[in-house]
Every structure is written in structure tokens, then in C-alpha cells.
Design an enzyme around this catalytic site. Structure first.
Site, PDB file in Angstrom:
ATOM      1  N   GLY A 280       2.625  -0.894   4.402  1.00 14.77           N
ATOM      2  CA  GLY A 280       2.595   0.511   3.995  1.00 14.77           C
ATOM      3  C   GLY A 280       3.991   1.047   3.768  1.00 14.77           C
ATOM      4  O   GLY A 280       4.615   0.812   2.735  1.00 14.77           O
ATOM      5  N   GLY A 281       4.517   1.750   4.769  1.00 19.40           N
ATOM      6  CA  GLY A 281       5.791   2.455   4.631  1.00 19.40           C
ATOM      7  C   GLY A 281       6.913   1.616   4.036  1.00 19.40           C
ATOM      8  O   GLY A 281       7.634   2.070   3.128  1.00 19.40           O
TER       9      GLY A 281
ATOM     10  N   GLY B 269       1.969   2.880  10.587  1.00 18.15           N
ATOM     11  CA  GLY B 269       2.873   4.008  10.375  1.00 18.15           C
ATOM     12  C   GLY B 269       3.558   4.501  11.633  1.00 18.15           C
ATOM     13  O   GLY B 269       4.170   5.572  11.632  1.00 18.15           O
TER      14      GLY B 269
ATOM     15  N   ASN C  77       0.856  -1.189   0.000  1.00 18.21           N
ATOM     16  CA  ASN C  77       0.000   0.000   0.000  1.00 18.21           C
ATOM     17  C   ASN C  77       0.892   1.239   0.000  1.00 18.21           C
ATOM     18  O   ASN C  77       1.446   1.602   1.038  1.00 18.21           O
ATOM     19  CB  ASN C  77      -0.908  -0.010   1.238  1.00 18.21           C
ATOM     20  CG  ASN C  77      -1.721   1.273   1.350  1.00 18.21           C
ATOM     21  OD1 ASN C  77      -1.861   2.015   0.378  1.00 18.21           O
ATOM     22  ND2 ASN C  77      -2.249   1.537   2.531  1.00 18.21           N
ATOM     23  N   TRP C  78       0.990   1.869  -1.163  1.00 20.42           N
ATOM     24  CA  TRP C  78       1.880   3.039  -1.275  1.00 20.42           C
ATOM     25  C   TRP C  78       1.258   4.306  -0.708  1.00 20.42           C
ATOM     26  O   TRP C  78       1.897   5.353  -0.698  1.00 20.42           O
ATOM     27  CB  TRP C  78       2.249   3.258  -2.739  1.00 20.42           C
ATOM     28  CG  TRP C  78       3.176   2.223  -3.287  1.00 20.42           C
ATOM     29  CD1 TRP C  78       3.869   1.283  -2.581  1.00 20.42           C
ATOM     30  CD2 TRP C  78       3.508   1.995  -4.668  1.00 20.42           C
ATOM     31  NE1 TRP C  78       4.625   0.510  -3.426  1.00 20.42           N
ATOM     32  CE2 TRP C  78       4.424   0.922  -4.716  1.00 20.42           C
ATOM     33  CE3 TRP C  78       3.133   2.602  -5.865  1.00 20.42           C
ATOM     34  CZ2 TRP C  78       4.956   0.445  -5.913  1.00 20.42           C
ATOM     35  CZ3 TRP C  78       3.653   2.128  -7.046  1.00 20.42           C
ATOM     36  CH2 TRP C  78       4.561   1.056  -7.079  1.00 20.42           C
TER      37      TRP C  78
ATOM     38  N   GLU D 218      -5.500  -4.620  10.853  1.00 25.48           N
ATOM     39  CA  GLU D 218      -4.545  -3.527  10.969  1.00 25.48           C
ATOM     40  C   GLU D 218      -4.859  -2.705  12.220  1.00 25.48           C
ATOM     41  O   GLU D 218      -5.719  -1.807  12.169  1.00 25.48           O
ATOM     42  CB  GLU D 218      -4.612  -2.620   9.740  1.00 25.48           C
ATOM     43  CG  GLU D 218      -4.257  -3.301   8.455  1.00 25.48           C
ATOM     44  CD  GLU D 218      -3.687  -2.307   7.442  1.00 25.48           C
ATOM     45  OE1 GLU D 218      -2.560  -2.532   6.980  1.00 25.48           O
ATOM     46  OE2 GLU D 218      -4.352  -1.301   7.158  1.00 25.48           O
TER      47      GLU D 218
ATOM     48  N   SER E  46       3.173  -1.526  10.563  1.00 26.08           N
ATOM     49  CA  SER E  46       4.629  -1.473  10.797  1.00 26.08           C
ATOM     50  C   SER E  46       5.318  -2.811  10.530  1.00 26.08           C
ATOM     51  O   SER E  46       6.237  -3.190  11.257  1.00 26.08           O
ATOM     52  CB  SER E  46       4.920  -0.960  12.215  1.00 26.08           C
ATOM     53  OG  SER E  46       4.441   0.373  12.359  1.00 26.08           O
TER      54      SER E  46
ATOM     55  N   HIS F 247      -9.686   1.000   4.879  1.00 27.43           N
ATOM     56  CA  HIS F 247      -8.410   1.308   5.543  1.00 27.43           C
ATOM     57  C   HIS F 247      -8.679   2.319   6.657  1.00 27.43           C
ATOM     58  O   HIS F 247      -9.509   3.214   6.502  1.00 27.43           O
ATOM     59  CB  HIS F 247      -7.416   1.880   4.523  1.00 27.43           C
ATOM     60  CG  HIS F 247      -6.026   1.965   5.054  1.00 27.43           C
ATOM     61  ND1 HIS F 247      -5.634   2.957   5.920  1.00 27.43           N
ATOM     62  CD2 HIS F 247      -4.939   1.170   4.869  1.00 27.43           C
ATOM     63  CE1 HIS F 247      -4.360   2.774   6.243  1.00 27.43           C
ATOM     64  NE2 HIS F 247      -3.921   1.692   5.614  1.00 27.43           N
TER      65      HIS F 247
HETATM   66  C1  PEP Z   1      -0.919   0.481   5.858  1.00 23.82           C
HETATM   67  O1  PEP Z   1      -0.806   1.531   5.257  1.00 23.82           O
HETATM   68  O2  PEP Z   1      -1.888  -0.254   5.650  1.00 23.82           O
HETATM   69  C2  PEP Z   1       0.131   0.111   6.810  1.00 23.82           C
HETATM   70  C3  PEP Z   1       0.016  -1.016   7.462  1.00 23.82           C
HETATM   71  O3  PEP Z   1       1.158   0.989   6.964  1.00 23.82           O
HETATM   72  P1  PEP Z   1       2.558   0.717   7.713  1.00 23.82           P
HETATM   73  O4  PEP Z   1       3.082  -0.593   7.179  1.00 23.82           O
HETATM   74  O5  PEP Z   1       3.424   1.880   7.323  1.00 23.82           O
HETATM   75  O6  PEP Z   1       2.287   0.647   9.160  1.00 23.82           O
END
Ligand code: PEP
Length: 250
Positions: free
Chosen positions: A232-233, A172, A11-12, A166, A211, A94
Site C-alpha cells: 500500500g503506502g 498502514g 495498491n494505491w 493482510e 507495512s 481488502h
Molecule cells: C494495503 O493497502 O493493502 C496495504 C498492505 O497497505 P500498507 O502497505 O500501507 O500497509
């Protein structure tokens, strides 16, 4: 027990440019992962990603979809349009959409229905806030979010996509759920699906997101009910995403 194939999703969020994405795709294509992978760029770049991944094991997806079909919905993008430009998956519910764009449980359910009708595979996100976890409400929150979707479609229909747990406090923040915390919620999600349809519950991929990094992915993915990740990140760097995919295949 059904053998579920690993699924890793990138997920960008609202990041990238055509040039950035071309570089990412070149790195990714040079060492394609052994698992099934889906890349979720911002909507305007879906066609670019889908074209580059055509014929590869990886597919492109959208980060959201409108719950309506067509017409006077300024600023929205329909499920049919996403399919038309090459999306095969869509993230729905999300926590960033829920918190900042008013995507309530009924709206999330409506989006899932529209996505399925158009042939898009939904990744339905559920997760509790830090306050809800501290108040002991995690299981109840997840159950309510899941039940809202299950009021509008069957577990068998959902099994075409995936469910992502999540925890909002882990997205994040660099603060991942422990493998045990994640497994506990994943098992509860699977049990809730199984109460309606045992076979569909066993077939449904449950992803963990929050994360995930190359360093913690292996332990998370070793849990029996964690079938992959929504990243995500760490997915913004192709090498990191590929390392997470590799951790999922060990
Ligand atoms: C996300 O954007 O769904 C996510 C899990 O972000 P991150 O991996 O940065 O926590």
C-alpha cells in the site's frame, strides 16, 4: 515443488491524480522490475495505467468489483467494464472494504465468482484484526474467510489469481507482521488449499501485505510460502515500490 513466479502488487488506495500517475509511470518504466507487477490505481485511472503499461511486464488492476453484472446498481463498476478499460486483475475483500463498506464473506465470494467469470484475476485478501490475533483466533478467522470463497469456486480457479494475507493490524500502521508470523499463516493457507487440491495449492501465489517497505521486504519474501507482496503506502513512490520488487528477486 512448483516454482512460483514472484508477484508484486501496488495498491494505491484512493490516492493520485492524472499528473501524479504519469510521473509514477515514467519512473517505473525507466527501471522496469524483473518480477511480475500489477498496479491498482483508483478505478477512474485504470485506463491511464493500462494504456501506459501495454506491452510491459506489468499490468493494471482494480481495487474492487461489483458482484453483479449490469443494470440498476448506481455507483458500481462491473467486472466486464473493468476488463473493457484494461484491468486484468482485481483486489477483492481488502480489509478496508470489509470494515468500511460492509463486504461480508458471502459478498467477497460473489465478487470472486464475477471476476473469474469475466476473466479478471482476483487477489483475495484475508486477515485478522489485532483483537482476533490476541484472542488466538487468527487461524480460525483466516480459514473462515478462505472457506467462504472456496464454497463458490475451486482452488484451481483461484490459482489464476492470488491470495493476500493482510493482518488488519499491520495495514498502514508501520507495524509489519514478523516473517515468522506471516509464514505461519501462509503455510496454513496453503495447507487449507492443499486439502482440496494439492497441485492448485502449490501453484497459487500467496502474497503478504501490511507495512511492507524496502527495508523489511527481503526478509519477508525469503519465507518459503511468501510469493510476493501487496504493497500500500510504500507503493505510492515508484522508487520504493521498485526497491521492494528488487528485494523480491534476491
Ligand atoms: C494495503 O493497502 O493493502 C496495504 C498492505 O497497505 P500498507 O502497505 O500501507 O500497509
Amino acid at each position: 515443488m512448483t516454482q512460483r513466479a514472484r508477484l508484486l502488487a501496488a495498491n494505491w488506495k484512493m490516492n493520485g491524480s492524472r499528473a501524479d500517475i504519469a510521473r509514477w509511470l515514467a519512473d517505473f518504466q525507466a527501471r522496469p522490475p524483473a518480477c511480475e507487477a500489477v498496479v491498482f490505481p483508483p478505478a477512474v485511472y485504470i485506463a491511464q495505467v493500462a494504456a501506459a503499461l501495454a506491452g510491459a511486464a506489468a499490468q493494471a488492476g482494480a481495487q474492487d468489483v461489483c458482484e453483479f453484472t449490469a443494470g440498476a446498481w448506481t455507483g458500481e463498476v462491473s467486472a466486464e467494464m473493468l476488463v473493457d478499460v484494461g484491468a486484468r486483475w482485481v483486489i477483492i475483500g481488502h480489509s478496508e472494504r470489509r470494515a468500511s463498506f460492509g463486504h461480508t464473506d458471502p459478498i467477497v465470494a460473489g465478487k470472486v465468482v464475477r471476476a473469474l467469470a469475466a476473466g479478471l484475476r482476483p487477489i483475495v485478501c484475508v486477515g485478522e484484526t489485532r483483537e482476533q490475533r490476541e484472542a488466538g483466533l487468527t487461524q480460525r478467522v483466516i480459514a473462515e474467510q478462505l472457506d467462504a470463497v472456496l464454497q463458490r469456486c475451486t482452488p484451481a480457479q483461484l490459482s489464476a489469481g492470488a491470495i493476500a494475507y493482510e493482518p488488519v493490524w499491520a495495514i498502514g500502521t508501520g507495524l509489519s507482521a514478523t516473517p515468522q508470523q506471516a509464514q505461519e499463516v501462509h503455510a496454513a493457507i496453503r495447507a487449507r488449499l492443499a486439502a482440496r487440491d494439492g497441485a492448485a495449492a502449490q501453484a497459487t501465489r500467496l502474497l503478504y501485505g501490511g507495512s511492507v517497505k524496502p527495508g523489511n521486504a527481503g526478509e519477508l519474501f525469503s519465507q518459503p510460502d511468501i510469493d510476493g507482496g501487496l504493497v500500500g503506502g510504500a507503493s505510492l513512490v515508484a522508487a520504493d515500490f521498485l526497491a521492494i520488487c528488487a528485494a523480491g528477486m534476491q
